[in-house]
Motif scaffolding. Structure first.
Motif, PDB file in Angstrom:
ATOM      1  N   SER A 153      81.138  16.613  47.496  1.00  0.00           N
ATOM      2  CA  SER A 153      80.626  17.380  48.620  1.00  0.00           C
ATOM      3  C   SER A 153      81.623  17.391  49.764  1.00  0.00           C
ATOM      4  N   LYS A 154      81.726  18.557  50.430  1.00  0.00           N
ATOM      5  CA  LYS A 154      82.459  18.685  51.691  1.00  0.00           C
ATOM      6  C   LYS A 154      81.451  19.132  52.742  1.00  0.00           C
ATOM      7  N   LEU A 155      81.168  18.215  53.661  1.00  0.00           N
ATOM      8  CA  LEU A 155      80.120  18.432  54.650  1.00  0.00           C
ATOM      9  C   LEU A 155      80.741  18.696  56.013  1.00  0.00           C
ATOM     10  N   GLU A 156      80.372  19.827  56.615  1.00  0.00           N
ATOM     11  CA  GLU A 156      80.885  20.166  57.933  1.00  0.00           C
ATOM     12  C   GLU A 156      80.299  19.226  58.986  1.00  0.00           C
ATOM     13  N   GLN A 157      81.050  19.025  60.069  1.00  0.00           N
ATOM     14  CA  GLN A 157      80.590  18.152  61.140  1.00  0.00           C
ATOM     15  C   GLN A 157      79.224  18.594  61.629  1.00  0.00           C
ATOM     16  N   GLY A 158      78.292  17.628  61.729  1.00  0.00           N
ATOM     17  CA  GLY A 158      76.945  17.909  62.206  1.00  0.00           C
ATOM     18  C   GLY A 158      75.972  18.339  61.129  1.00  0.00           C
ATOM     19  N   LYS A 159      76.459  18.675  59.936  1.00  0.00           N
ATOM     20  CA  LYS A 159      75.588  19.121  58.855  1.00  0.00           C
ATOM     21  C   LYS A 159      74.944  17.920  58.158  1.00  0.00           C
ATOM     22  N   GLN A 160      73.817  18.188  57.502  1.00  0.00           N
ATOM     23  CA  GLN A 160      73.059  17.140  56.837  1.00  0.00           C
ATOM     24  C   GLN A 160      72.727  17.539  55.405  1.00  0.00           C
ATOM     25  N   LEU A 161      72.570  16.523  54.562  1.00  0.00           N
ATOM     26  CA  LEU A 161      72.117  16.706  53.186  1.00  0.00           C
ATOM     27  C   LEU A 161      71.150  15.572  52.849  1.00  0.00           C
ATOM     28  N   ALA A 162      70.235  15.845  51.933  1.00  0.00           N
ATOM     29  CA  ALA A 162      69.328  14.812  51.448  1.00  0.00           C
ATOM     30  C   ALA A 162      69.416  14.749  49.924  1.00  0.00           C
ATOM     31  N   TYR A 163      69.314  13.527  49.396  1.00  0.00           N
ATOM     32  CA  TYR A 163      69.348  13.325  47.953  1.00  0.00           C
ATOM     33  C   TYR A 163      68.168  12.443  47.565  1.00  0.00           C
ATOM     34  N   THR A 164      67.308  12.971  46.714  1.00  0.00           N
ATOM     35  CA  THR A 164      66.146  12.220  46.250  1.00  0.00           C
ATOM     36  C   THR A 164      66.529  11.355  45.060  1.00  0.00           C
ATOM     37  N   VAL A 165      66.224  10.078  45.133  1.00  0.00           N
ATOM     38  CA  VAL A 165      66.601   9.108  44.106  1.00  0.00           C
ATOM     39  C   VAL A 165      65.454   8.927  43.120  1.00  0.00           C
ATOM     40  N   GLU A 166      65.760   9.059  41.833  1.00  0.00           N
ATOM     41  CA  GLU A 166      64.756   8.790  40.817  1.00  0.00           C
ATOM     42  C   GLU A 166      64.543   7.282  40.688  1.00  0.00           C
ATOM     43  N   PRO A 167      63.312   6.839  40.386  1.00  0.00           N
ATOM     44  CA  PRO A 167      63.027   5.400  40.294  1.00  0.00           C
ATOM     45  C   PRO A 167      63.959   4.683  39.333  1.00  0.00           C
ATOM     46  N   GLY A 168      64.456   3.533  39.791  1.00  0.00           N
ATOM     47  CA  GLY A 168      65.295   2.694  38.958  1.00  0.00           C
ATOM     48  C   GLY A 168      66.766   3.072  38.915  1.00  0.00           C
ATOM     49  N   ARG A 169      67.146   4.163  39.605  1.00  0.00           N
ATOM     50  CA  ARG A 169      68.542   4.604  39.576  1.00  0.00           C
ATOM     51  C   ARG A 169      69.358   3.933  40.677  1.00  0.00           C
TER      52      ARG A 169
END
Length: 232
Positions: free
Chosen positions: A168-184
């Motif tokens: 990923s290349k994230l611009e300044q101030g930008k946000q991302l979310a990643y949902t984690v599967e159980p046990g990972r």
């Protein structure tokens, strides 16, 4: 839980033709507290001088991924493959019962930078194989782009382990979310920039090992380039 390992505390080696920062024990460097994470065994950030590289050497029962960050890499092996890759391309080699290969900077003028990643395979003793894939660098912007996965797909290399590698290349101030599967579990490598991950700050060269969380929230404090690996 997010354990951050600062770049300043990582081992580094300078052989003249090779500058390397391993995240885990590698070669002549051994730290009993840093031998791997989940099925991951190697994460080396390597810089190779023009025309230099690793001569013919064997591997077995290891999933090996090379991600070019800058420059050109030439891969050759005893399976008959001879491939040159650059940024936007990924090489995956399943060593299986055994393979011999070389990795060289394909340029006589410019330095090569690449990430060398090794993982234990899901199954041992398989026939060795090699794959070169490419992705669209434009799709890295403000997104988590999968470039390697167990299933593979168009513009995504396959791998013999239950895991996914994202860039990923994230611009300044930008946000991302990643949902984690159980046990990972997750491994994060900061290629460049300053990134907030939940309540932790990662800067260029830092790594983080993540366990027992339900979600990861990324916010870029500066233009940030990072790798996220989802592991069993």
């Amino acid at each position: 839980m997010i354990d951050v390992f600062p770049a300043a505390e990582r081992h580094s080696a300078d052989l003249g033709w090779l500058r390397s920062q391993p995240s885990f024990s590698f070669g002549g460097y051994h730290d009993p507290n840093r031998t791997g994470f989940s099925v991951m065994r190697v994460c080396n950030d390597d810089y190779l001088a023009p025309g230099r590289g690793f001569g013919a050497h064997p591997h077995s029962d290891m999933e090996i991924v090379s991600i070019v960050l800058d420059g050109f890499i030439r891969h050759e092996d005893n399976l008959g493959n001879s491939v040159v890759s650059s940024f936007g391309e990924v090489q995956r080699m399943s060593a299986g019962t055994g393979v011999i290969h070389t990795e060289f900077n394909a340029s006589e003028e410019t330095e090569l930078r690449l990430l060398q990643l090794w993982f234990m395979p899901r199954e041992r003793g398989l026939a060795p194989s090699y794959e070169a894939s490419s992705f669209d660098p434009n799709k890295l912007h403000n997104a988590l782009l999968p470039v390697v996965s167990a299933q593979g797909a168009e513009q995504m290399a396959s791998i013999g382990q239950d895991m996914t590698i994202y860039l990923s290349k994230l611009e300044q101030g930008k946000q991302l979310a990643y949902t984690v599967e159980p046990g990972r579990k997750q491994f994060i490598y900061m290629i460049e920039g300053v990134l907030q991950v939940n309540d932790k700050q990662l800067e260029t060269g830092d790594t983080a090992q993540v366990e027992t969380l339900n979600e990861l929230a990324f916010q870029a404090d500066s233009p940030s380039f990072f790798m996220l690996i989802d592991l069993p």
